[in-house]
Design an enzyme around this catalytic site. Sequence first.
Site, short mmCIF file in Angstrom:
data_model
loop_
_atom_site.label_atom_id
_atom_site.label_comp_id
_atom_site.label_asym_id
_atom_site.label_seq_id
_atom_site.Cartn_x
_atom_site.Cartn_y
_atom_site.Cartn_z
CG ASP A 212 -2.38 0.71 0.71
OD1 ASP A 212 -2.32 1.94 0.95
OD2 ASP A 212 -3.13 0.25 0.63
N GLY A 238 4.39 1.21 -2.17
CA GLY A 238 4.30 1.17 -3.61
C GLY A 238 2.67 1.52 -4.43
CG HIS A 258 -15.24 1.06 -4.07
ND1 HIS A 258 -16.40 1.09 -2.69
CD2 HIS A 258 -14.39 1.25 -3.10
CE1 HIS A 258 -15.53 1.06 -1.55
NE2 HIS A 258 -13.79 1.27 -2.50
C1 LIG Z 1 -11.14 1.38 0.20
S1 LIG Z 1 -8.94 1.27 1.53
C2 LIG Z 1 -9.55 -0.07 1.06
C3 LIG Z 1 -8.20 -0.70 2.67
C4 LIG Z 1 -8.35 -2.03 2.63
N1 LIG Z 1 -8.25 -3.00 1.81
C5 LIG Z 1 -9.72 -2.64 3.34
O1 LIG Z 1 -10.47 -3.17 2.53
O2 LIG Z 1 -9.83 -2.70 4.40
C6 LIG Z 1 -8.90 1.88 -0.34
C7 LIG Z 1 -6.63 1.22 -0.24
O3 LIG Z 1 -6.36 1.26 -1.08
C8 LIG Z 1 -4.76 2.15 -0.97
N2 LIG Z 1 -4.55 2.23 -2.53
C9 LIG Z 1 -5.43 2.71 -4.03
N3 LIG Z 1 -4.36 3.03 -4.65
C10 LIG Z 1 -3.38 3.26 -4.91
C11 LIG Z 1 -2.62 2.96 -5.48
N4 LIG Z 1 -2.08 3.31 -6.48
N5 LIG Z 1 -1.51 2.33 -5.11
C12 LIG Z 1 -1.18 1.61 -3.86
N6 LIG Z 1 -2.12 1.27 -2.74
C13 LIG Z 1 -3.23 2.50 -3.08
C14 LIG Z 1 -4.95 3.38 -0.05
O4 LIG Z 1 -4.54 3.64 0.00
C15 LIG Z 1 -6.27 2.62 0.48
O5 LIG Z 1 -5.23 1.93 1.51
#
Ligand SMILES: C[S@@+](CC[C@H](N)C(=O)[O-])C[C@H]1O[C@@H](n2cnc3c(N)ncnc32)[C@H](O)[C@@H]1O
Length: 503
Positions: A212, A238, A258
Site C-alpha cells: 500500500d 508502493g 471501487h
Molecule cells: C478503501 S481502502 C481499502 C483498504 C483495505 N483493502 C480494506 O478493504 O480494508 C483503499 C486502499 O487502497 C489503497 N490504494 C489506492 N490506490 C492505491 C495505489 N495507487 N497504490 C497503492 N495503494 C493504493 C489506499 O491507500 C487504501 O489503503
Amino acid sequence: MVRAMSNHHRPVLPPSRQLSQHIISLWVPQAIHAASELGIADALAAGPATSHEVSGKLGTHPEATLRLMKALVALGLLSLSEGRFSLTELGQCLASDTPTSVRSWSRLMGGAWVWRTWGQLTTCVRTGHAAGVGEAARASDTELFDAMAKDGETAAIFNQAMAELTRDAAPGIVDAIDWGGVERVVDVGGGSGELLCAVLEAHPHLRGDVFDLEHARAGALALLAKRGLTGRASFTVGNLFDTRPPSAGVLLLKSVIHTWDDARSLQILTRCREAMGPRDRLVLVEPPAPAPDASLPGTLAWMMAFSDLNMLVNTGGKERTEAEYRALLEQAGLRVIGVRPTSDGIFSVFEAVNMSRQGGGAPREEPNMNAGSGPHSIDTTYVHLGDGGTATPIEVTESFWSDLSQGRHPELERGRLISHFSFDEDWSTWEMHPHGDEIVLLLSGAVDFVLEQGPREKVVRLRTPGSFVLVPRGVWHTAKALERSSILAITAGEGTQHRPVTR
Ligand SMILES: C[S@@+](CC[C@H](N)C(=O)[O-])C[C@H]1O[C@@H](n2cnc3c(N)ncnc32)[C@H](O)[C@@H]1O
C-alpha cells in the site's frame, strides 16, 4: 386509506414532511461525529453518568454537552434514567477499541475532509469529476492519500475506519477463497492489515504482505505486531499506478478498485497481472452493485447507491455491477474463473488468472482461437467450461488424472470439466465434489451408480445409452461396471475428494 390504517402506529407523513426528514438528516451524522470526536461513549464506558460528570471528564461546555446527549438519546445511542445517561447497544459501537467499534468510521464520514467533498456534490455531478478536480487540479491521483501520509492523525482515522468496515466481513471473505496450494498472499491496497491478519490467523501455514501507500505503513505494522503476526508478515510501500506488487499465490484486492475510475482501475489491475505467474490468482473483493430500488435506508441497494456517490466526490471512483467488474478484469488481461458471494451477503470474491500465463507478454486480444475448432474426440480431448462462458478443449495425456489430483491444473478447478471415462471394473474409490452437482451420462455398457445417503446407499442403474444420473454436490459416489462401459461426466472439480472403497 388501507396504507394509513395498516400503519396506524406511525402515521404516514405528507410527502413534504417525508422529504423534510431526509433534508434534516444531515444533523444526524454530525451529532454522532461530535460524540465520537469528543469521546462521549468512552466517557460512559465505565457506567451511567450525568451530563455534568461527562462534560467534566471531557472538558466540554456543560449545557451544550447535555444538549448533545439529549440528541443522542433521541437517536437511541444513549438512554436516560433519573438524570444519568448510559450507553445503549448502539451507543457502545461509538466507544474506541471495542469489538464492534465504528468510532473511526464516524470520525471519517463526519470529519472535515468527507464533509467538504460531499459539499461539492452538485459540482461533481455537473462535471463528473471528484471534488476539487478541475477547479484546483490535484497534484497527483494519490494526492489525498499522500496528504494523509503527512498528517498522521487523518491517516490513523482513515485506516482504522477501513479496518472497522473490513473486520466483520473478513471471516466470510477468508472462507470464500480456496487457499489450497497457496504459500504466500499479498493484500494489495491492504491498508490497515485487518484482512491480512484474518487470513494469516485462519491459515497458519501462510505468509503475507500488505502492499500500500506510505500512509498505511505504520498502522499496519502496529496491527500485525499486536496480533502476533510480525514473523509471518511484512509491509511493502508502493504506488500501484506505476509499481507491481510482489508476486504471490494469491493477490487480494479488496475495496481498492471501487476507489478509482475505469482508466485508473485498469492501470492497477494491469500492474497486478504483471506480477502474476502461471499458477497465481487475483482475488478481487467488492460488493457488486444491485439494481437500484426505492428500498428503505439500510438495505444494500441504498448503501451501494450512496457509496457510489461517496466514491464520486472523494476520488472519482464508482461502484460497479458484477458484469462491470468481470469486464474490467477481462480488459486487464485477467480471465475470471469464478465469482462467489461471501456469507455476509454484501461482498463477492472474483477469482481471476493471468490470461497470458502460458506465453507471457500482453494479454490475448485476438478472438478465442478454440471457437469453431473441431471435430474433436472426447476420448482424447476434454472440454473445460469456464465460469466466464468459455469452452476450452483440453488435450488428454496419460498423466492427466494424476496431474489433476496433484493440483497441476489449477485453471480447471473452477467451472466444469466435461470428461470421458471407459472402465470394465468397479471403481476402487469413492469420490465427492464439494462445489457443484455432477452429471454422469452413460454412453455405452451398463453401470450401477452408487450414491451414499447417510448410512444407506442408493443405486442408480444406468442401462441405456443416454441415461444419466445427477449427483448432488457433497455426495460421495462410486460406480460398478457390469460390462465394459463408458460415461461422460460434467463435473465441478474444485476440491474433489477421494477415499478407497472397502469391500
Ligand atoms: C478503501 S481502502 C481499502 C483498504 C483495505 N483493502 C480494506 O478493504 O480494508 C483503499 C486502499 O487502497 C489503497 N490504494 C489506492 N490506490 C492505491 C495505489 N495507487 N497504490 C497503492 N495503494 C493504493 C489506499 O491507500 C487504501 O489503503
